[in-house]
Design a protein around this motif. Structure first.
Motif, PDB file in Angstrom:
ATOM      1  N   ARG A   1      -4.058   1.914  -3.480  1.00  0.00           N
ATOM      2  CA  ARG A   1      -3.633   2.046  -2.084  1.00  0.00           C
ATOM      3  C   ARG A   1      -4.814   1.767  -1.145  1.00  0.00           C
ATOM      4  O   ARG A   1      -4.687   1.046  -0.146  1.00  0.00           O
ATOM      5  CB  ARG A   1      -3.070   3.435  -1.828  1.00  0.00           C
ATOM      6  CG  ARG A   1      -2.506   3.597  -0.405  1.00  0.00           C
ATOM      7  CD  ARG A   1      -2.007   5.012  -0.143  1.00  0.00           C
ATOM      8  NE  ARG A   1      -1.037   5.423  -1.143  1.00  0.00           N
ATOM      9  CZ  ARG A   1      -1.273   6.355  -2.067  1.00  0.00           C
ATOM     10  NH1 ARG A   1      -2.460   6.968  -2.099  1.00  0.00           N
ATOM     11  NH2 ARG A   1      -0.358   6.680  -2.950  1.00  0.00           N
TER      12      ARG A   1
ATOM     13  N   ALA B   1       0.828  -1.209   0.000  1.00  0.00           N
ATOM     14  CA  ALA B   1       0.000   0.000   0.000  1.00  0.00           C
ATOM     15  C   ALA B   1       0.864   1.260   0.000  1.00  0.00           C
ATOM     16  O   ALA B   1       0.548   2.248  -0.668  1.00  0.00           O
ATOM     17  CB  ALA B   1      -0.934  -0.015   1.215  1.00  0.00           C
ATOM     18  N   ARG B   2       1.955   1.223   0.747  1.00  0.00           N
ATOM     19  CA  ARG B   2       2.848   2.395   0.783  1.00  0.00           C
ATOM     20  C   ARG B   2       3.514   2.648  -0.567  1.00  0.00           C
ATOM     21  O   ARG B   2       3.799   3.791  -0.930  1.00  0.00           O
ATOM     22  CB  ARG B   2       3.907   2.189   1.867  1.00  0.00           C
ATOM     23  CG  ARG B   2       3.363   2.245   3.288  1.00  0.00           C
ATOM     24  CD  ARG B   2       4.457   1.916   4.285  1.00  0.00           C
ATOM     25  NE  ARG B   2       3.950   1.960   5.657  1.00  0.00           N
ATOM     26  CZ  ARG B   2       4.661   1.595   6.720  1.00  0.00           C
ATOM     27  NH1 ARG B   2       5.912   1.150   6.556  1.00  0.00           N
ATOM     28  NH2 ARG B   2       4.140   1.669   7.931  1.00  0.00           N
TER      29      ARG B   2
ATOM     30  N   GLU C   1      -5.116  -1.273   1.564  1.00  0.00           N
ATOM     31  CA  GLU C   1      -5.339  -0.961   2.974  1.00  0.00           C
ATOM     32  C   GLU C   1      -6.614  -1.639   3.484  1.00  0.00           C
ATOM     33  O   GLU C   1      -6.665  -2.112   4.619  1.00  0.00           O
ATOM     34  CB  GLU C   1      -5.424   0.553   3.167  1.00  0.00           C
ATOM     35  CG  GLU C   1      -4.089   1.271   2.984  1.00  0.00           C
ATOM     36  CD  GLU C   1      -4.236   2.785   3.051  1.00  0.00           C
ATOM     37  OE1 GLU C   1      -5.393   3.260   2.985  1.00  0.00           O
ATOM     38  OE2 GLU C   1      -3.203   3.476   3.160  1.00  0.00           O
TER      39      GLU C   1
ATOM     40  N   ALA D   1       2.186   1.802  -3.495  1.00  0.00           N
ATOM     41  CA  ALA D   1       1.206   1.955  -4.570  1.00  0.00           C
ATOM     42  C   ALA D   1       1.162   3.410  -5.043  1.00  0.00           C
ATOM     43  O   ALA D   1       1.074   4.345  -4.237  1.00  0.00           O
ATOM     44  CB  ALA D   1      -0.173   1.505  -4.088  1.00  0.00           C
TER      45      ALA D   1
END
Length: 246
Positions: free
Chosen positions: A135, A126-127, A139, A129
């Motif tokens: 993201r 996610a970080r 998450e 993306a």
């Protein structure tokens, strides 16, 4: 008496002999003639016992005693032997149940660790993306995995195999969200303490995660202050769970 010292126990002699043992008068038996339990208080004069075995090893005896010499009829001997067989079965069931519980705890421990690793991977992805939509999707998946992991974590810590405490479970979820949101949003919980099946807890955790996440993402403008609340009230035959924001 619930137990006697091993060094003076009548059973310590009987357990060395297989099957049924009857001592009609302990003072007439050379093995018991000087036994403190027989010659002094509690003055045991009669003994009948059946050896309990587990995996072909003697583990104890089921016995009856009296303060007077006596005998048992064939029917009474059969009853005592039948009771001993039931005790042996219960011992075996208890051992197998303890083994199953230990295995379940180990499984929950491994599942919890595996889910933790999945959460960490989703967080890293996610970080990295570049797309906001991707993201958010990562998450959301991470939070869903976290809801299930929380159930296994509570099962592992409590030692329970089937159910969890709803209050403890939801409060743990809320603490996870509190660590992720800004100071402008207050997340409160008023949860009834009631035990629920673990499978239902996992589903409830996912639903709460969806609703709280929706409130955080869509219920407030950037920088806006507000409150999100989660309540769980116990009714006559059900638990009512509510997620609300202002």
């Amino acid at each position: 008496v619930r137990e006697t010292p091993l060094e003076t126990s009548i059973c310590s002699h009987v357990i060395l002999q297989p099957g049924f043992t009857i001592i009609r008068d302990t003072l007439a038996d050379p093995r018991m003639a000087t036994n403190p339990l027989c010659v002094s208080d509690p003055h045991l004069r009669f003994y009948a016992g059946v050896v309990l075995t587990e995996r072909d090893l003697p583990v104890g005896t089921l016995c009856v005693l009296d303060h007077h010499p006596r005998d048992l009829s064939e029917h009474e001997r059969a009853m005592l032997s039948g009771l001993a067989e039931q005790v042996t079965i219960q011992l075996g069931l208890g051992r197998r149940l303890r083994y199953a519980e230990a295995m379940q705890v180990e499984v929950d421990h491994r599942v919890r660790n595996s889910l933790g690793q999945v959460q960490s991977l989703l967080t890293l992805q996610a970080r990295q993306a570049k797309s906001p939509e991707l993201r958010k999707a990562l998450e959301s998946a991470r939070d869903r995995v976290g809801a299930v992991a929380s159930v296994h974590d509570q099962l592992h810590q409590s030692g329970s195999l089937m159910d969890v405490d709803l209050k403890e479970f939801v409060e743990r979820l809320l603490d996870t969200y509190r660590a992720q949101i800004g100071a402008n949003i207050t997340l409160g919980g008023d949860i009834a303490s009631v035990r629920i099946p673990a499978r239902e807890a996992a589903n409830i955790g996912i639903v709460i995660n969806e609703l709280v996440t929706n409130s955080l993402r869509h219920g407030f403008d950037p920088g806006q202050t507000g409150k999100i609340g989660v309540t769980a009230a116990l009714g006559h035959d059900a638990v009512s769970i509510t997620v609300h924001d202002d």
